[in-house]
Design a protein around this motif. Structure first.
Motif, short mmCIF file in Angstrom:
data_model
loop_
_atom_site.label_atom_id
_atom_site.label_comp_id
_atom_site.label_asym_id
_atom_site.label_seq_id
_atom_site.Cartn_x
_atom_site.Cartn_y
_atom_site.Cartn_z
N ARG A 174 -9.26 -1.75 -1.64
CA ARG A 174 -8.67 -1.30 -0.37
C ARG A 174 -9.45 -1.87 0.79
NH1 ARG A 174 -9.84 2.74 3.18
NH2 ARG A 174 -11.50 3.56 1.83
N ALA A 228 0.82 -1.21 0.00
CA ALA A 228 0.00 0.00 0.00
C ALA A 228 0.85 1.26 0.00
CB ALA A 228 -0.93 0.00 1.21
N ASP A 229 2.08 1.14 0.50
CA ASP A 229 2.96 2.30 0.56
C ASP A 229 3.84 2.44 -0.67
OD1 ASP A 229 4.60 0.14 1.01
OD2 ASP A 229 5.55 0.94 2.83
N ASP A 233 -6.03 -0.01 5.53
CA ASP A 233 -4.79 0.52 4.95
C ASP A 233 -4.03 -0.54 4.16
OD1 ASP A 233 -3.93 -1.07 7.01
OD2 ASP A 233 -2.74 0.48 8.03
N ARG A 234 -4.72 -1.61 3.78
CA ARG A 234 -4.13 -2.66 2.95
C ARG A 234 -4.70 -2.56 1.54
NH1 ARG A 234 -4.90 -8.28 5.91
NH2 ARG A 234 -3.25 -8.94 4.44
N VAL A 235 -3.88 -2.91 0.53
CA VAL A 235 -4.29 -2.82 -0.87
C VAL A 235 -4.09 -4.18 -1.54
CG1 VAL A 235 -3.80 -1.78 -3.12
CG2 VAL A 235 -3.81 -0.35 -1.05
N THR A 275 1.43 7.78 -1.97
CA THR A 275 1.49 6.32 -2.03
C THR A 275 0.34 5.78 -2.86
OG1 THR A 275 0.08 5.98 -0.08
CG2 THR A 275 2.46 6.27 0.31
N LEU A 318 -1.89 3.85 -1.81
CA LEU A 318 -3.08 4.00 -0.97
C LEU A 318 -3.70 5.38 -1.13
CD1 LEU A 318 -4.88 2.66 1.21
CD2 LEU A 318 -3.34 3.65 2.93
N ASP A 319 -2.88 6.41 -1.22
CA ASP A 319 -3.39 7.77 -1.40
C ASP A 319 -4.15 7.91 -2.71
OD1 ASP A 319 -2.20 8.76 0.98
OD2 ASP A 319 -0.29 9.08 -0.06
#
Length: 241
Positions: free
Chosen positions: A164, A53-54, A167-169, A65, A67-68
């Motif tokens: 998502r 995610a990062d 906070d995991r992708v 990231t 995630l963003d």
């Protein structure tokens, strides 16, 4: 008035005979639609694989990231735009330009809690100037720092879907080649016409026009660039020496 047809064309018939042939084709079209529904149902049942995610991206405000890029929504559709670093706009990928040009109104995706974004394979500063020259308003990032992780050697054209969970992708689907035709309506509309896409590979009757081996390029540029040039937009990507 000249009513002669001066190029190869479908056989002329009366409306009843025309409708009978169309009705027969409609049965096949409905089978095709139902087959597509079944494939989509199978796609929804695929497993998924976690991705970092990062994973770093570069956006308008600097480093972000993966995630963003979801913008807080549950799902993300990302197209990995190819990039020829240091090349002028005229030499950028006509296929990617063709497909990305046709993703316009995002509200319908957003209403389903889905974000669409372009993750360009090139540097942000050059590629966003291309985005602006083309007049695209989709979210745009450089995925250059994370290509080894996110693409893992896949390509050249990649369209990927992510989910998502907190906070995991997770990657849930990806496709390439003709699979990215999901992004466009031009081919779908052309497929409804008598002459189709007019490309050499198509199964068309003898004499049909089929002389457009690269419909995404006209002359020495991707086709969609010409209207921007005529409108006076600058295609300077900041790459000139």
């Amino acid at each position: 008035m000249n009513t002669e047809i001066d190029i190869a064309a479908p056989t002329i018939t009366d409306r009843a005979a025309y409708q009978a042939r169309l009705d027969a084709l409609r049965v096949w079209e409905k089978q095709h639609s139902r087959a597509g529904d079944a494939i989509a149902a199978a796609r929804r049942r695929l497993p998924m694989v976690e991705v970092p995610a990062d994973s770093p991206l570069i956006g308008a405000d600097g480093p972000v990231t993966l995630l963003d890029a979801f913008e807080g929504r549950r799902q993300l559709i990302a197209y990995y735009q190819m990039w020829h670093e240091g090349a002028p706009a005229a030499r950028q990928c006509p296929g990617c330009t063709f497909f990305n040009s046709q993703v316009r109104e995002l509200a319908y995706l957003h209403s389903r809690d889905v974000t669409y974004a372009t993750l360009c394979q090139g540097p942000y500063e050059q590629s966003v100037r291309y985005r602006d020259f083309m007049g695209w308003d989709v979210p745009w990032y450089s995925a250059q720092p994370s290509l080894d992780v996110l693409l893992a050697g896949r390509g050249p054209f990649v369209l990927a879907c992510y989910l998502r969970s907190g906070d995991r992708v997770f990657e849930t689907y990806w496709t390439t080649g003709r699979g990215v035709e999901a992004m466009d309506q031009s081919y779908g509309l052309l497929d409804l016409t008598a002459y189709g896409r007019q490309e050499p590979w198509e199964d068309s009757p003898a004499g049909w026009p089929q002389d457009l081996p690269d419909p995404a390029r006209v002359g020495d540029r991707p086709a969609a660039q010409w209207s921007r040039i005529r409108a006076g937009r600058s295609d300077d990507l900041g790459t000139a020496g």
